[in-house]
Enzyme design. Structure first.
Site, PDB file in Angstrom:
ATOM      1  N   GLU A 133     -23.100 151.357  97.865  1.00 53.19           N
ATOM      2  CA  GLU A 133     -23.235 150.403  98.960  1.00 53.19           C
ATOM      3  C   GLU A 133     -22.355 150.727 100.172  1.00 53.19           C
ATOM      4  O   GLU A 133     -21.452 149.973 100.541  1.00 53.19           O
ATOM      5  CB  GLU A 133     -22.924 148.986  98.462  1.00 53.19           C
ATOM      6  N   HIS A 189     -16.858 153.706  94.204  1.00 51.83           N
ATOM      7  CA  HIS A 189     -17.180 152.281  94.301  1.00 51.83           C
ATOM      8  C   HIS A 189     -15.982 151.577  94.942  1.00 51.83           C
ATOM      9  O   HIS A 189     -15.353 150.704  94.333  1.00 51.83           O
ATOM     10  CB  HIS A 189     -17.505 151.705  92.926  1.00 51.83           C
TER      11      HIS A 189
END
Length: 458
Positions: free
Chosen positions: A163, A117
């Site tokens: 993401e 992340h």
């Protein structure tokens, strides 16, 4: 409205909550470095302390149990486990995640682990150039193998990268996230290497996977509504969806980039080797969707390679991030991914709102606006489930107020308030509402005018 085995959870990330930046052998990440660059982070803040979750982990798991969570999605700090990103494993860092997973399992909470992340070990950035280096995907897979071996007997759900679109857009196109570059060619190469990293990590996972395990990556995706259906805006809106969601998910499902992107970007998109294309095909065991907001798209031949312009969704309430609140966009995005990547179960792995929370005289936080946001997005998710989307879980972002990247500590997403100077935790009204929702699975009509106004407007 939801199945009895539905996975209700919350999500966090390591750099945003753990703190303990120089404790027990953790190495620096690119975000530790980026936060030291003047002007990059609001008020010069950093994740050095954050929510101090590293030292208050037991308390936080107890709060998760109080809320009734069935799952908790967390990320692993790569530089805490491997301070230089490769070779040496830091036993104390690995022990932290071992204890966290044990506590979750003891509390009856399903652990969902994200390998990356955004907190790349700084040593890999300085020594190799970070994600620009051709060797990073296999180095990442080696790190993944360490974590799979350590936690795979208890962790059934894995995510490789959170993401990747944001990694590229924030870190290499706009330069507002670490490492702060602004170079289009670098951005597409970094995106390529992130996809390759996923492929090699999934191969490592599947080589030793325990029965019942599953792995994917987390895509961020809104829904692009065409401004006008009759003048090319519909095709432009679909290009917008493909350029955001398909950019990363298509290779992981089909083995290559979307043809539209190949055609429009040309040599900016590198080629996958035959071996990597084979590793990529079918490398998502499930779809993990992070949804926050939607936009309006119009066809615009003069606007870049994809010939489109984006505009904010008009005349709806907004979160403190300035994001338009469009619950129907979640329903449509769920249909889009389910149609494009059929036969895969779907999880909403992030959804939530930054709100201007007020602490009352009694110390309570009556965040009805966040309750409205969650209620209406859950209603949209329920509609998608009723329509046939194989939706199996939903994770609120976030468990705790935390360090919100370049915004510092100004934006609060948590179901639990963190008073950053003291670390004190307080479950907000939204956290208690979510606990009741998990227990009952039922929708109740809002009692206050703001909640009703949000529903009418969307």
């Amino acid at each position: 409205m939801f199945p009895s085995n539905f996975l209700w959870g919350t999500a966090t990330s390591a750099y945003q909550i753990e703190g303990a930046a120089d404790l027990d052998g953790r190495g620096p990440s690119i975000w530790d470095v980026f936060c030291r660059v003047p002007g990059k982070i609001a008020r010069g803040e950093s994740g050095d302390v954050a929510c101090d979750h590293y030292r208050r982990c037991a308390e936080d798991v107890s709060l998760m149990r109080d809320i009734g969570l069935r799952a908790y999605r967390f990320s692993i700090s790569w530089p805490r486990v491997m301070p230089t990103g490769r070779d040496r494993v830091n036993a104390k860092g690995l022990d932290f995640y071992d204890r966290l997973v044990d506590r979750l399992c003891d509390a009856g909470i399903e652990p969902v682990a994200t390998l990356y992340h955004w907190d790349l070990p700084a040593a890999l950035q300085f020594e190799l150039g970070g994600w620009l280096h051709d060797d990073l995907p296999k180095i990442f897979a080696d790190y993944g193998r360490v974590m799979f071996d350590a936690l795979g007997d208890r962790v059934r759900y894995w995510l490789t990268i959170n993401e990747p679109w944001c990694v590229v857009d924030g870190g290499y196109f706009a330069g507002v996230h670490a490492p702060g570059a602004r170079n289009e060619q670098w951005g597409y190469l970094v995106g390529h290497n992130l996809i390759r990293a996923h492929a090699h990590a999934v191969a490592a996972y599947r080589a030793g996977a325990k029965p019942g395990g599953a792995i994917s990556f987390a895509m961020n995706l809104g829904y692009s509504y065409p401004e006008n259906e009759s003048n090319g805006d519909g095709a432009a809106a679909e290009r917008a969806m493909v350029a955001m969601g398909g950019w990363f998910a298509d290779p992981m499902h089909f083995g290559d980039y979307p043809p539209m992107m190949r055609e429009r970007l040309g040599d900016l998109l590198p080629a996958f080797s035959r071996e990597e294309a084979s590793l990529l095909r079918g490398s998502m065991d499930y779809i993990a969707l992070n949804y926050y907001h939607s936009d309006i798209v119009r066809h615009s031949p003069a606007s870049g390679r994809f010939e489109l312009e984006r505009a904010d969704y008009p005349d709806v309430p907004r979160t403190e991030m300035g994001w338009a609140i469009v619950p129907d966009g979640l329903r449509r995005a769920l249909h889009w991914v389910a149609d494009r990547y059929p036969s895969l179960p779907v999880y909403v792995t992030e959804n939530g709102a930054a709100c201007n929370d007020h602490v009352g005289a009694d110390g309570e936080i009556d965040d009805q606006n966040r309750i409205a946001y969650l209620h209406d997005h859950l209603a949209a998710a329920s509609d998608a489930l009723r329509d046939g989307v194989d939706l199996r879980g939903y994770f609120v972002w976030s468990l705790l107020d935390n360090f919100e990247w370049s915004c510092g500590y100004d934006k609060r997403f948590g179901l639990i308030r963190c008073d950053f100077p003291t670390g004190k935790r307080t479950i907000k009204a939204s956290g208690r509402w979510y606990a009741r929702f998990i227990e009952s699975g039922s929708f109740k009509e809002p009692q206050d005018g703001h909640t009703a106004a949000v529903r009418r407007s969307v």
